[in-house]
Design a protein around this motif. Structure first.
Motif, PDB file in Angstrom:
ATOM      1  N   THR A  20     -36.948 -16.257 -10.154  1.00 15.20           N
ATOM      2  CA  THR A  20     -35.767 -15.688 -10.868  1.00 15.20           C
ATOM      3  C   THR A  20     -36.339 -14.479 -11.662  1.00 15.20           C
ATOM      4  N   TYR A  21     -36.026 -13.330 -11.512  1.00 13.09           N
ATOM      5  CA  TYR A  21     -36.178 -12.316 -12.476  1.00 13.09           C
ATOM      6  C   TYR A  21     -34.824 -11.914 -13.206  1.00 13.09           C
ATOM      7  N   GLN A  22     -34.962 -11.712 -14.572  1.00 14.35           N
ATOM      8  CA  GLN A  22     -33.798 -11.431 -15.389  1.00 14.35           C
ATOM      9  C   GLN A  22     -34.049 -10.320 -16.319  1.00 14.35           C
ATOM     10  N   PHE A  23     -33.115  -9.403 -16.338  1.00 11.65           N
ATOM     11  CA  PHE A  23     -33.170  -8.295 -17.403  1.00 11.65           C
ATOM     12  C   PHE A  23     -31.774  -8.112 -18.024  1.00 11.65           C
ATOM     13  N   ASP A  24     -31.921  -8.513 -19.424  1.00  8.12           N
ATOM     14  CA  ASP A  24     -30.802  -8.267 -20.404  1.00  8.12           C
ATOM     15  C   ASP A  24     -30.922  -7.325 -21.241  1.00  8.12           C
ATOM     16  N   LYS A  25     -29.850  -6.400 -21.582  1.00 10.59           N
ATOM     17  CA  LYS A  25     -29.985  -5.605 -22.721  1.00 10.59           C
ATOM     18  C   LYS A  25     -28.722  -6.188 -23.656  1.00 10.59           C
ATOM     19  N   SER A  31     -24.426  -9.352 -25.685  1.00  7.41           N
ATOM     20  CA  SER A  31     -24.860  -8.636 -24.253  1.00  7.41           C
ATOM     21  C   SER A  31     -24.300  -7.718 -23.584  1.00  7.41           C
ATOM     22  N   VAL A  32     -24.837  -6.466 -23.242  1.00 11.02           N
ATOM     23  CA  VAL A  32     -24.097  -5.444 -22.755  1.00 11.02           C
ATOM     24  C   VAL A  32     -24.337  -5.371 -21.231  1.00 11.02           C
ATOM     25  N   GLN A  33     -25.785  -5.585 -20.806  1.00 14.02           N
ATOM     26  CA  GLN A  33     -25.823  -5.711 -19.385  1.00 14.02           C
ATOM     27  C   GLN A  33     -26.674  -6.581 -19.317  1.00 14.02           C
ATOM     28  N   SER A  34     -26.702  -7.167 -17.682  1.00 11.09           N
ATOM     29  CA  SER A  34     -27.461  -8.273 -17.225  1.00 11.09           C
ATOM     30  C   SER A  34     -27.940  -7.893 -15.867  1.00 11.09           C
ATOM     31  N   LYS A  35     -28.896  -8.258 -15.267  1.00 14.02           N
ATOM     32  CA  LYS A  35     -29.282  -7.990 -14.034  1.00 14.02           C
ATOM     33  C   LYS A  35     -30.154  -9.339 -13.436  1.00 14.02           C
ATOM     34  N   ASP A  36     -29.913  -9.800 -12.431  1.00 14.34           N
ATOM     35  CA  ASP A  36     -30.694 -11.058 -11.987  1.00 14.34           C
ATOM     36  C   ASP A  36     -31.080 -10.768 -10.494  1.00 14.34           C
ATOM     37  N   LEU A  37     -32.267 -11.084 -10.240  1.00 20.04           N
ATOM     38  CA  LEU A  37     -32.795 -11.044  -8.901  1.00 20.04           C
ATOM     39  C   LEU A  37     -33.429 -12.352  -8.748  1.00 20.04           C
ATOM     40  N   ILE A  38     -32.697 -12.944  -7.586  1.00 22.15           N
ATOM     41  CA  ILE A  38     -33.361 -14.457  -7.342  1.00 22.15           C
ATOM     42  C   ILE A  38     -33.910 -14.277  -5.933  1.00 22.15           C
ATOM     43  N   ILE A  39     -35.162 -14.860  -5.677  1.00 23.04           N
ATOM     44  CA  ILE A  39     -35.897 -14.746  -4.506  1.00 23.04           C
ATOM     45  C   ILE A  39     -36.117 -16.256  -3.811  1.00 23.04           C
TER      46      ILE A  39
END
Length: 69
Positions: A20-25, A31-39
């Motif tokens: 799991t890769y996660q980006f939070d701003k 929290s304003v932005q959240s992105k998740d990449l699950i592989i």
């Protein structure tokens, strides 16, 4: 996968390796932005499935969900 760096989390899902890769701003209100990449990787370390999700204010076309099977 070197372009992404180390995953935020590593685990197992139904016998497959899951990264799991996660980006939070954040701003002062939370929290304003959240992105998740699950592989998911198969037994040969080949990508079996992936999912990308995002919430918040993203440029057009970036707030989408994808899953490959």
């Amino acid at each position: 996968m070197n372009g992404f760096g180390p995953p935020f989390k590593k685990g197992m899902h139904e016998g497959y390796i899951m990264w799991t890769y996660q980006f939070d701003k954040w701003d002062l209100l939370g929290s304003v932005q959240s992105k998740d990449l699950i592989i998911l990787f198969d037994e040969n370390n080949i990508v079996r499935a992936h999912r990308y999700t995002g919430t918040g204010d993203f440029p057009p076309g970036e707030n989408r969900q994808q899953q490959a099977q």
